[in-house]
Scaffold this motif. Structure first.
Motif, PDB file in Angstrom:
ATOM      1  N   VAL A  88      -9.584   8.666  -2.880  1.00 18.19           N
ATOM      2  CA  VAL A  88     -10.399   9.895  -3.166  1.00 18.19           C
ATOM      3  C   VAL A  88     -10.401   9.943  -4.718  1.00 18.19           C
ATOM      4  CG1 VAL A  88      -9.761  11.167  -1.053  1.00 18.19           C
ATOM      5  CG2 VAL A  88      -8.277  11.570  -2.859  1.00 18.19           C
ATOM      6  N   ALA A  89     -11.335  10.663  -5.043  1.00 17.36           N
ATOM      7  CA  ALA A  89     -11.656  11.062  -6.644  1.00 17.36           C
ATOM      8  C   ALA A  89     -10.476  11.854  -7.196  1.00 17.36           C
ATOM      9  CB  ALA A  89     -12.863  11.386  -6.977  1.00 17.36           C
ATOM     10  N   ASP A  90     -10.262  13.085  -6.353  1.00 19.56           N
ATOM     11  CA  ASP A  90      -9.371  14.021  -6.850  1.00 19.56           C
ATOM     12  C   ASP A  90      -8.377  14.595  -5.810  1.00 19.56           C
ATOM     13  OD1 ASP A  90      -7.986  16.582  -7.575  1.00 19.56           O
ATOM     14  OD2 ASP A  90      -9.876  17.218  -8.673  1.00 19.56           O
ATOM     15  N   ALA A  91      -7.081  14.039  -5.500  1.00 24.44           N
ATOM     16  CA  ALA A  91      -6.475  14.167  -4.289  1.00 24.44           C
ATOM     17  C   ALA A  91      -6.162  15.712  -4.196  1.00 24.44           C
ATOM     18  CB  ALA A  91      -5.167  13.317  -4.371  1.00 24.44           C
ATOM     19  N   VAL A  92      -5.929  16.550  -5.214  1.00 23.84           N
ATOM     20  CA  VAL A  92      -5.671  17.901  -5.135  1.00 23.84           C
ATOM     21  C   VAL A  92      -6.824  18.562  -4.311  1.00 23.84           C
ATOM     22  CG1 VAL A  92      -4.842  19.953  -6.159  1.00 23.84           C
ATOM     23  CG2 VAL A  92      -3.605  17.825  -6.531  1.00 23.84           C
ATOM     24  N   ALA A  93      -7.698  18.410  -5.041  1.00 27.41           N
ATOM     25  CA  ALA A  93      -9.117  18.895  -4.306  1.00 27.41           C
ATOM     26  C   ALA A  93      -9.622  18.520  -3.023  1.00 27.41           C
ATOM     27  CB  ALA A  93     -10.517  18.896  -5.496  1.00 27.41           C
ATOM     28  N   GLU A  94      -9.308  17.472  -2.721  1.00 22.25           N
ATOM     29  CA  GLU A  94      -9.486  16.723  -1.503  1.00 22.25           C
ATOM     30  C   GLU A  94      -8.434  17.284  -0.539  1.00 22.25           C
ATOM     31  OE1 GLU A  94     -11.890  14.719   1.455  1.00 22.25           O
ATOM     32  OE2 GLU A  94     -12.125  15.691  -0.486  1.00 22.25           O
ATOM     33  N   GLN A 106       2.138  17.675   3.951  1.00 21.62           N
ATOM     34  CA  GLN A 106       3.594  17.360   4.339  1.00 21.62           C
ATOM     35  C   GLN A 106       4.346  16.892   3.140  1.00 21.62           C
ATOM     36  OE1 GLN A 106       4.630  17.697   7.532  1.00 21.62           O
ATOM     37  NE2 GLN A 106       2.479  18.395   7.466  1.00 21.62           N
ATOM     38  N   ALA A 107       3.732  16.138   1.980  1.00 20.16           N
ATOM     39  CA  ALA A 107       4.683  16.175   0.861  1.00 20.16           C
ATOM     40  C   ALA A 107       3.659  15.817  -0.129  1.00 20.16           C
ATOM     41  CB  ALA A 107       5.453  15.146   1.304  1.00 20.16           C
ATOM     42  N   GLU A 108       3.959  15.986  -1.370  1.00 18.43           N
ATOM     43  CA  GLU A 108       3.238  15.487  -2.568  1.00 18.43           C
ATOM     44  C   GLU A 108       4.327  14.547  -3.579  1.00 18.43           C
ATOM     45  OE1 GLU A 108       0.775  18.071  -4.742  1.00 18.43           O
ATOM     46  OE2 GLU A 108       0.956  19.775  -3.171  1.00 18.43           O
ATOM     47  N   ARG A 109       3.691  13.379  -3.563  1.00 21.28           N
ATOM     48  CA  ARG A 109       4.402  12.628  -4.477  1.00 21.28           C
ATOM     49  C   ARG A 109       3.513  12.202  -5.759  1.00 21.28           C
ATOM     50  NH1 ARG A 109       7.377  13.149  -0.584  1.00 21.28           N
ATOM     51  NH2 ARG A 109       8.253  11.643   0.641  1.00 21.28           N
ATOM     52  N   GLU A 110       3.911  11.459  -6.728  1.00 22.69           N
ATOM     53  CA  GLU A 110       3.226  11.162  -7.906  1.00 22.69           C
ATOM     54  C   GLU A 110       1.966  10.071  -7.583  1.00 22.69           C
ATOM     55  OE1 GLU A 110       4.098   8.678 -12.094  1.00 22.69           O
ATOM     56  OE2 GLU A 110       5.835   9.678 -11.130  1.00 22.69           O
ATOM     57  N   GLU A 111       1.950   9.469  -6.752  1.00 20.07           N
ATOM     58  CA  GLU A 111       1.026   8.660  -6.294  1.00 20.07           C
ATOM     59  C   GLU A 111       0.043   8.942  -5.145  1.00 20.07           C
ATOM     60  OE1 GLU A 111       2.745   4.762  -6.204  1.00 20.07           O
ATOM     61  OE2 GLU A 111       3.329   4.656  -8.327  1.00 20.07           O
ATOM     62  N   TRP A 112       0.732   9.758  -4.355  1.00 21.56           N
ATOM     63  CA  TRP A 112      -0.200   9.995  -3.176  1.00 21.56           C
ATOM     64  C   TRP A 112       0.219  11.457  -2.667  1.00 21.56           C
ATOM     65  CZ3 TRP A 112       3.663   6.142  -2.861  1.00 21.56           C
ATOM     66  CH2 TRP A 112       4.651   6.556  -1.968  1.00 21.56           C
ATOM     67  N   ILE A 113      -0.383  12.153  -1.732  1.00 18.42           N
ATOM     68  CA  ILE A 113      -0.294  13.180  -0.851  1.00 18.42           C
ATOM     69  C   ILE A 113      -0.169  12.912   0.640  1.00 18.42           C
ATOM     70  CG2 ILE A 113      -1.102  15.635  -0.206  1.00 18.42           C
ATOM     71  CD1 ILE A 113      -2.430  15.570  -2.974  1.00 18.42           C
ATOM     72  N   THR A 114       1.000  13.211   1.084  1.00 19.38           N
ATOM     73  CA  THR A 114       0.748  12.939   2.546  1.00 19.38           C
ATOM     74  C   THR A 114       0.616  14.142   3.354  1.00 19.38           C
ATOM     75  OG1 THR A 114       2.715  11.447   2.107  1.00 19.38           O
ATOM     76  CG2 THR A 114       2.507  12.195   4.417  1.00 19.38           C
ATOM     77  N   MET A 115      -0.382  13.781   4.360  1.00 18.18           N
ATOM     78  CA  MET A 115      -0.901  15.048   5.061  1.00 18.18           C
ATOM     79  C   MET A 115      -0.856  14.680   6.555  1.00 18.18           C
ATOM     80  SD  MET A 115      -4.277  16.248   2.851  1.00 18.18           S
ATOM     81  CE  MET A 115      -4.302  17.655   3.591  1.00 18.18           C
ATOM     82  N   GLN A 116      -1.104  15.698   7.272  1.00 17.75           N
ATOM     83  CA  GLN A 116      -1.199  15.494   8.843  1.00 17.75           C
ATOM     84  C   GLN A 116      -2.567  16.254   9.324  1.00 17.75           C
ATOM     85  OE1 GLN A 116       1.917  17.332  10.871  1.00 17.75           O
ATOM     86  NE2 GLN A 116       3.078  15.521  10.717  1.00 17.75           N
ATOM     87  N   ASP A 117      -3.261  15.357  10.009  1.00 15.50           N
ATOM     88  CA  ASP A 117      -4.542  15.867  10.987  1.00 15.50           C
ATOM     89  C   ASP A 117      -4.184  16.883  11.949  1.00 15.50           C
ATOM     90  OD1 ASP A 117      -3.788  14.530  12.983  1.00 15.50           O
ATOM     91  OD2 ASP A 117      -5.480  12.978  13.067  1.00 15.50           O
ATOM     92  N   PRO A 118      -5.303  17.546  12.266  1.00 12.48           N
ATOM     93  CA  PRO A 118      -4.838  18.622  13.352  1.00 12.48           C
ATOM     94  C   PRO A 118      -4.047  18.124  14.473  1.00 12.48           C
ATOM     95  CG  PRO A 118      -7.031  19.010  12.659  1.00 12.48           C
ATOM     96  CD  PRO A 118      -6.674  17.678  12.092  1.00 12.48           C
ATOM     97  N   ASP A 119      -4.036  16.822  14.737  1.00 20.66           N
ATOM     98  CA  ASP A 119      -3.265  16.242  16.058  1.00 20.66           C
ATOM     99  C   ASP A 119      -2.055  15.865  15.651  1.00 20.66           C
ATOM    100  OD1 ASP A 119      -5.356  16.775  17.808  1.00 20.66           O
ATOM    101  OD2 ASP A 119      -6.195  14.542  17.469  1.00 20.66           O
ATOM    102  N   GLY A 120      -1.413  16.140  14.244  1.00 13.54           N
ATOM    103  CA  GLY A 120      -0.209  15.535  13.579  1.00 13.54           C
ATOM    104  C   GLY A 120      -0.204  14.146  13.196  1.00 13.54           C
ATOM    105  N   CYS A 124      -2.570   9.514   4.113  1.00 11.15           N
ATOM    106  CA  CYS A 124      -2.214   9.865   2.765  1.00 11.15           C
ATOM    107  C   CYS A 124      -3.526   9.871   1.746  1.00 11.15           C
ATOM    108  CB  CYS A 124      -1.123   8.764   2.067  1.00 11.15           C
ATOM    109  SG  CYS A 124       0.231   8.654   2.660  1.00 11.15           S
ATOM    110  N   LEU A 125      -3.542  10.859   0.871  1.00 11.71           N
ATOM    111  CA  LEU A 125      -4.727  10.762   0.023  1.00 11.71           C
ATOM    112  C   LEU A 125      -3.944  10.000  -1.492  1.00 11.71           C
ATOM    113  CD1 LEU A 125      -5.756  14.594   0.334  1.00 11.71           C
ATOM    114  CD2 LEU A 125      -6.768  12.326   1.387  1.00 11.71           C
ATOM    115  N   MET A 126      -4.621   9.033  -1.812  1.00  8.23           N
ATOM    116  CA  MET A 126      -4.059   8.219  -2.858  1.00  8.23           C
ATOM    117  C   MET A 126      -4.538   8.996  -4.108  1.00  8.23           C
ATOM    118  SD  MET A 126      -2.136   6.466  -0.837  1.00  8.23           S
ATOM    119  CE  MET A 126      -1.551   5.386  -2.332  1.00  8.23           C
TER     120      MET A 126
END
Length: 128
Positions: A88-94, A106-120, A124-126
């Protein structure tokens, strides 16, 4: 040698999962329900595509894998053994946009944001 044809997600409600991911991924949409497909569903006792146990996402680029969402009765119990990393162009906005669609951070790291979809399901957003 093999190539990926389909990615398959287990889901308690495939239609809503497919709608979520169609909004997440560029150039993917829910495969249209033509009369033949509606007749196939009716032959299985399904009158509404919302109750389809296998919903398909297709990409505008036919070389990309299809994505299926299949009905499973049990819920998710553990961390995914496989997950998607999304560029993605902007991980925070996405992440904010996807939270508005029902995802959770779920977690924010320097290189990615770990997320869960509605089903769990984790993904990751890189960060670029």
């Amino acid at each position: 040698m093999a190539s990926i044809q389909d990615l398959v997600f287990d889901s308690p409600h495939p239609a809503s999962s497919a709608r979520f991911w169609a909004q997440v991924l560029d150039d993917y949409e829910i495969a249209p329900y033509d009369e033949e497909e509606l007749a196939r569903l009716r032959s299985r006792g399904i009158d509404d595509p919302e109750d389809d146990p296998t919903v398909l996402l297709v990409a505008a680029d036919a070389s990309l894998p299809r994505i299926f969402f299949q009905l499973v009765p049990e819920g998710k119990r553990a961390k995914n053994r496989l997950h998607l990393d999304l560029r993605v162009a902007d991980a925070v906005a996405e992440a904010e946009r996807l939270c508005g669609l029902g995802a959770t951070v779920q977690a924010e790291r320097e290189e990615w944001i770990t997320m869960q979809d509605p089903d769990g399901n984790e993904f990751c957003l890189m960060r670029s």
